[in-house]
Motif scaffolding. Structure first.
Motif, PDB file in Angstrom:
ATOM      1  N   GLU A  84     -65.788   2.267 -53.827  1.00 28.07           N
ATOM      2  CA  GLU A  84     -64.251   2.204 -54.468  1.00 28.07           C
ATOM      3  C   GLU A  84     -63.663   1.141 -53.743  1.00 28.07           C
ATOM      4  OE1 GLU A  84     -60.130   4.676 -55.265  1.00 28.07           O
ATOM      5  OE2 GLU A  84     -62.073   5.662 -54.468  1.00 28.07           O
ATOM      6  N   VAL A  85     -63.888   1.195 -52.567  1.00 23.66           N
ATOM      7  CA  VAL A  85     -63.299   0.038 -51.526  1.00 23.66           C
ATOM      8  C   VAL A  85     -63.857  -1.237 -51.799  1.00 23.66           C
ATOM      9  CG1 VAL A  85     -62.714  -0.688 -49.233  1.00 23.66           C
ATOM     10  CG2 VAL A  85     -62.392   1.435 -50.184  1.00 23.66           C
ATOM     11  N   ALA A  86     -65.460  -1.305 -51.892  1.00 24.08           N
ATOM     12  CA  ALA A  86     -66.091  -2.643 -51.941  1.00 24.08           C
ATOM     13  C   ALA A  86     -65.812  -3.366 -53.406  1.00 24.08           C
ATOM     14  CB  ALA A  86     -67.598  -2.012 -51.973  1.00 24.08           C
ATOM     15  N   LEU A  87     -65.519  -2.440 -54.607  1.00 23.40           N
ATOM     16  CA  LEU A  87     -65.371  -3.099 -55.713  1.00 23.40           C
ATOM     17  C   LEU A  87     -63.940  -3.831 -55.870  1.00 23.40           C
ATOM     18  CD1 LEU A  87     -66.846  -0.457 -58.168  1.00 23.40           C
ATOM     19  CD2 LEU A  87     -67.671  -2.500 -57.793  1.00 23.40           C
ATOM     20  N   LEU A  88     -63.009  -3.117 -55.108  1.00 24.71           N
ATOM     21  CA  LEU A  88     -61.803  -3.670 -54.969  1.00 24.71           C
ATOM     22  C   LEU A  88     -61.965  -5.128 -54.217  1.00 24.71           C
ATOM     23  CD1 LEU A  88     -59.458  -0.843 -54.290  1.00 24.71           C
ATOM     24  CD2 LEU A  88     -59.720  -2.018 -56.445  1.00 24.71           C
ATOM     25  N   GLU A 113     -73.090  -8.548 -65.183  1.00 19.56           N
ATOM     26  CA  GLU A 113     -73.576  -8.828 -66.626  1.00 19.56           C
ATOM     27  C   GLU A 113     -72.931  -7.687 -67.556  1.00 19.56           C
ATOM     28  OE1 GLU A 113     -77.791  -9.251 -66.577  1.00 19.56           O
ATOM     29  OE2 GLU A 113     -77.508 -11.412 -66.227  1.00 19.56           O
ATOM     30  N   SER A 114     -72.756  -6.490 -67.077  1.00 22.82           N
ATOM     31  CA  SER A 114     -72.292  -5.381 -67.826  1.00 22.82           C
ATOM     32  C   SER A 114     -70.816  -5.377 -68.252  1.00 22.82           C
ATOM     33  CB  SER A 114     -72.426  -4.037 -67.089  1.00 22.82           C
ATOM     34  OG  SER A 114     -71.619  -4.039 -66.029  1.00 22.82           O
ATOM     35  N   GLY A 115     -70.267  -6.573 -67.559  1.00 23.12           N
ATOM     36  CA  GLY A 115     -68.706  -6.750 -67.812  1.00 23.12           C
ATOM     37  C   GLY A 115     -67.689  -5.592 -67.000  1.00 23.12           C
ATOM     38  N   GLU A 116     -68.537  -4.784 -66.151  1.00 28.81           N
ATOM     39  CA  GLU A 116     -67.704  -3.983 -65.480  1.00 28.81           C
ATOM     40  C   GLU A 116     -66.801  -4.448 -64.271  1.00 28.81           C
ATOM     41  OE1 GLU A 116     -66.169  -0.200 -64.248  1.00 28.81           O
ATOM     42  OE2 GLU A 116     -67.541  -0.859 -65.853  1.00 28.81           O
ATOM     43  N   LEU A 117     -67.183  -5.602 -63.700  1.00 31.61           N
ATOM     44  CA  LEU A 117     -66.415  -6.509 -62.843  1.00 31.61           C
ATOM     45  C   LEU A 117     -65.219  -6.996 -63.447  1.00 31.61           C
ATOM     46  CD1 LEU A 117     -65.889  -7.273 -60.059  1.00 31.61           C
ATOM     47  CD2 LEU A 117     -67.361  -9.244 -60.375  1.00 31.61           C
ATOM     48  N   SER A 118     -65.373  -7.720 -64.622  1.00 31.75           N
ATOM     49  CA  SER A 118     -64.308  -8.167 -65.338  1.00 31.75           C
ATOM     50  C   SER A 118     -63.220  -6.862 -65.755  1.00 31.75           C
ATOM     51  CB  SER A 118     -64.727  -8.832 -66.715  1.00 31.75           C
ATOM     52  OG  SER A 118     -65.744  -9.930 -66.417  1.00 31.75           O
ATOM     53  N   LYS A 119     -63.685  -5.851 -66.139  1.00 34.88           N
ATOM     54  CA  LYS A 119     -62.711  -4.646 -66.318  1.00 34.88           C
ATOM     55  C   LYS A 119     -61.962  -4.526 -65.190  1.00 34.88           C
ATOM     56  CE  LYS A 119     -62.885   0.094 -67.731  1.00 34.88           C
ATOM     57  NZ  LYS A 119     -63.508   1.221 -68.221  1.00 34.88           N
ATOM     58  N   ILE A 120     -62.813  -4.255 -64.024  1.00 32.87           N
ATOM     59  CA  ILE A 120     -61.961  -4.012 -62.800  1.00 32.87           C
ATOM     60  C   ILE A 120     -60.830  -5.168 -62.428  1.00 32.87           C
ATOM     61  CG2 ILE A 120     -62.123  -3.685 -60.336  1.00 32.87           C
ATOM     62  CD1 ILE A 120     -65.029  -2.542 -61.051  1.00 32.87           C
ATOM     63  N   ARG A 121     -61.296  -6.380 -62.516  1.00 33.77           N
ATOM     64  CA  ARG A 121     -60.577  -7.652 -62.260  1.00 33.77           C
ATOM     65  C   ARG A 121     -59.169  -7.426 -63.302  1.00 33.77           C
ATOM     66  NH1 ARG A 121     -62.162 -12.116 -59.669  1.00 33.77           N
ATOM     67  NH2 ARG A 121     -61.121 -13.461 -61.441  1.00 33.77           N
ATOM     68  N   GLU A 123     -57.885  -4.764 -64.745  1.00 37.83           N
ATOM     69  CA  GLU A 123     -57.369  -3.607 -64.336  1.00 37.83           C
ATOM     70  C   GLU A 123     -56.378  -4.084 -63.019  1.00 37.83           C
ATOM     71  OE1 GLU A 123     -59.796  -0.761 -63.670  1.00 37.83           O
ATOM     72  OE2 GLU A 123     -60.212  -0.072 -65.856  1.00 37.83           O
ATOM     73  N   ASN A 124     -56.916  -5.072 -62.205  1.00 38.88           N
ATOM     74  CA  ASN A 124     -56.234  -5.485 -60.983  1.00 38.88           C
ATOM     75  C   ASN A 124     -55.446  -6.705 -61.210  1.00 38.88           C
ATOM     76  OD1 ASN A 124     -56.532  -3.092 -58.670  1.00 38.88           O
ATOM     77  ND2 ASN A 124     -58.542  -3.210 -60.073  1.00 38.88           N
ATOM     78  N   ARG A 125     -55.235  -6.986 -62.376  1.00 41.24           N
ATOM     79  CA  ARG A 125     -54.349  -8.385 -62.826  1.00 41.24           C
ATOM     80  C   ARG A 125     -55.259  -9.610 -61.832  1.00 41.24           C
ATOM     81  NH1 ARG A 125     -50.772  -7.860 -66.171  1.00 41.24           N
ATOM     82  NH2 ARG A 125     -49.951 -10.103 -65.693  1.00 41.24           N
ATOM     83  N   GLN A 126     -56.635  -9.565 -61.741  1.00 40.43           N
ATOM     84  CA  GLN A 126     -57.298 -10.708 -61.203  1.00 40.43           C
ATOM     85  C   GLN A 126     -57.599 -11.579 -62.001  1.00 40.43           C
ATOM     86  OE1 GLN A 126     -57.423 -11.139 -57.475  1.00 40.43           O
ATOM     87  NE2 GLN A 126     -56.156  -9.265 -57.311  1.00 40.43           N
ATOM     88  N   ILE A 127     -56.789 -12.447 -62.589  1.00 38.79           N
ATOM     89  CA  ILE A 127     -56.842 -13.270 -63.733  1.00 38.79           C
ATOM     90  C   ILE A 127     -57.035 -14.583 -63.353  1.00 38.79           C
ATOM     91  CG2 ILE A 127     -56.028 -14.064 -65.839  1.00 38.79           C
ATOM     92  CD1 ILE A 127     -54.449 -11.184 -65.988  1.00 38.79           C
ATOM     93  N   GLU A 128     -57.949 -15.232 -63.799  1.00 35.78           N
ATOM     94  CA  GLU A 128     -58.485 -16.771 -63.684  1.00 35.78           C
ATOM     95  C   GLU A 128     -58.528 -17.361 -65.078  1.00 35.78           C
ATOM     96  OE1 GLU A 128     -61.014 -18.124 -60.660  1.00 35.78           O
ATOM     97  OE2 GLU A 128     -61.274 -15.759 -60.019  1.00 35.78           O
ATOM     98  N   SER A 419     -60.034 -22.537 -74.864  1.00 34.11           N
ATOM     99  CA  SER A 419     -60.278 -21.291 -75.022  1.00 34.11           C
ATOM    100  C   SER A 419     -60.022 -20.705 -73.383  1.00 34.11           C
ATOM    101  CB  SER A 419     -61.688 -20.794 -74.965  1.00 34.11           C
ATOM    102  OG  SER A 419     -62.089 -21.024 -76.369  1.00 34.11           O
ATOM    103  N   ILE A 420     -59.212 -19.557 -73.395  1.00 35.69           N
ATOM    104  CA  ILE A 420     -58.953 -19.016 -72.140  1.00 35.69           C
ATOM    105  C   ILE A 420     -60.038 -17.901 -71.626  1.00 35.69           C
ATOM    106  CG2 ILE A 420     -57.193 -17.996 -70.698  1.00 35.69           C
ATOM    107  CD1 ILE A 420     -56.488 -20.499 -72.193  1.00 35.69           C
ATOM    108  N   MET A 421     -60.320 -18.075 -70.386  1.00 34.01           N
ATOM    109  CA  MET A 421     -61.084 -17.164 -69.717  1.00 34.01           C
ATOM    110  C   MET A 421     -60.218 -16.150 -68.877  1.00 34.01           C
ATOM    111  SD  MET A 421     -64.417 -17.459 -70.689  1.00 34.01           S
ATOM    112  CE  MET A 421     -65.046 -16.419 -69.560  1.00 34.01           C
ATOM    113  N   MET A 422     -60.371 -14.905 -69.355  1.00 30.32           N
ATOM    114  CA  MET A 422     -59.719 -13.717 -68.538  1.00 30.32           C
ATOM    115  C   MET A 422     -60.461 -12.943 -67.782  1.00 30.32           C
ATOM    116  SD  MET A 422     -56.637 -14.255 -69.601  1.00 30.32           S
ATOM    117  CE  MET A 422     -55.610 -12.603 -69.498  1.00 30.32           C
ATOM    118  N   ALA A 423     -60.228 -12.713 -66.305  1.00 28.93           N
ATOM    119  CA  ALA A 423     -60.942 -11.987 -65.377  1.00 28.93           C
ATOM    120  C   ALA A 423     -62.144 -12.588 -65.227  1.00 28.93           C
ATOM    121  CB  ALA A 423     -60.940 -10.374 -65.810  1.00 28.93           C
TER     122      ALA A 423
END
Length: 423
Positions: A84-88, A113-121, A123-128, A419-423
């Protein structure tokens, strides 16, 4: 400002960079690369204090496996930290470094590749966010990062020359940018993968179409409407970036081409467009949970439009819908309760003399971005394309636009694939 970037297909072991074979792209190829990185090269003694994250994981893996048998260090993302901490922590790593994460082990590879990291980003508004642009006459796109105010040249798009000549639509989702157009008279889709910095053909849509609406809807992307040969469509599709496949959606309530799409309130909106020679002022949205379309009569009444005008300019910031009116160069915000539009002033680029063509208007995280010429048509050749952003306020009466510079291209020779890339 220019940023130092690590060339693609390189990886680091013991503070030395090594070349990765060009054919390493698939998950299995990356796993083979991880195996070689961790087991094919020894790490010199005495380098423990300056180990990189990759090297630390390698060393930890060997310490837990005294027999030195090849294993994938999947027991933890970062030793000594819970998942949990590592993913944050990992979610705060810039998206440009994600290809390096893929080379640590298969667990990191799957996470990305699964998109799980994008989902976490998200949720935590880590948007680029970045903007992709294509100048006519060039065979490569440019990526512009307003945050760093930097430009990066993408690899050459390996398509036939005819692909550059016609209309193109684009959208991004996950780590992929898809561009749809025509190649040698046939519908064609090209896909750019940010993780591998490479272009790939397809996958093609279920129904070939152009002048359609599209939107990034978080974990998937939607397209709807458009034109197939001379037939105006009401069909819609969903693109899944994980398995790179298209799935059909229920048909819209109206046929429409030259329409625009956006994602708001967890719904996919399709607005404006034309049905034969009739200009549509209605909008409709797709409810993802109920899998049904709902019509919104008069949603685009306040916007002037004509047969020769560009598709509607739409952008969503903080779940508020903004639109650019080409005939007046004015920014407006949609009032959901009253189904009406509020004026937010004039934008800093000219849109009326081109009827909206040659202008880009998108959301960029918590900002709006607009690209176009600032002078009249005679001045464009010397002024080029200007880039502005603003942080819109739906309760304000005007917006403050920030200038970010100009491209060297004139509006007459510039094709926007924005095009805009989110997370």
């Amino acid at each position: 400002m220019f940023l130092f970037s690590v060339p693609r297909h390189t990886y680091k072991v013991a503070n030395n960079w090594h070349q990765v074979p060009d054919n390493v792209e698939s998950a299995s190829g990356c796993r083979a690369l991880v195996w070689r990185t961790r087991w094919g090269h020894g790490i010199p003694n005495g380098t423990e204090s300056s180990l990189t994250l990759e090297e630390h994981l390698v060393t930890s893996s060997r310490a837990m496996n005294p027999n030195d048998e090849p294993q994938d260090a999947d027991y933890s993302y970062i030793p000594l930290f819970s998942d949990e901490v590592a993913l944050l922590i990992i979610a705060r790593i810039p998206r440009s470094d994600h290809p390096k994460l893929c080379c640590i082990n298969t667990r990191y590879l799957t996470l990305i590749e699964s998109g799980e990291l994008s989902k976490i980003r998200r949720e935590n508004r880590q948007i680029e966010a970045s903007v992709i642009m294509l100048a006519s006459g060039e065979h490569h796109c440019w990526e512009y990062s307003p945050h760093f105010e930097s430009w990066r040249k993408l690899p050459v798009l390996p398509c036939e020359p005819s692909f550059y000549d016609g209309d193109k639509e684009s959208f991004s989702v996950g780590y992929s940018l898809l561009i749809s157009g025509r190649e040698n008279g046939l519908s064609s889709v090209w896909r750019y993968e940010f993780l591998t910095n490479s272009w790939h053909r397809g996958p093609s849509m279920i129904t070939s179409r152009c002048l359609f609406a599209s939107a990034n809807c978080g974990d998937v992307a939607y397209v709807a409407g458009g034109l197939m040969n001379k037939t105006i469509l009401d069909s819609a599709e969903q693109y899944d970036p994980v398995d790179k496949s298209w799935k059909p959606l229920p048909n819209m309530r109206r046929r429409r081409q030259r329409c625009s799409g956006c994602f708001m309130d967890n719904k996919f909106y399709v607005i404006g467009g034309m049905d034969d020679d009739k200009i549509l002022t209605c909008g409709e949205f797709y409810d993802r949970e109920k899998r049904t379309w709902h019509l919104i009569p008069g949603m685009f009444n306040a916007m002037s439009s004509s047969i020769s005008q560009s598709p509607p300019f739409l952008a969503v910031v903080d779940n508020e819908l903004y639109a650019l009116e080409p005939t007046s160069s004015r920014l407006k915000v949609y009032l959901k309760i009253s189904n009406s539009w509020k004026d937010l002033g004039v934008v800093p680029v000219r849109t009326n003399y081109t009827r909206g063509w040659g202008v880009a208007f998108k959301s960029l995280g918590d900002r709006l971005i607009i690209l176009g010429a600032v002078g009249n048509s005679e001045d464009n050749q010397s002024q080029g394309i200007s880039i502005f952003t603003c942080r819109p306020d739906p309760n304000a009466t005007d917006c403050q636009w920030d200038f970010h510079g100009r491209t060297g291209n004139s509006i007459g020779s510039f094709i926007f694939i924005c095009s805009i890339m989110m997370a």
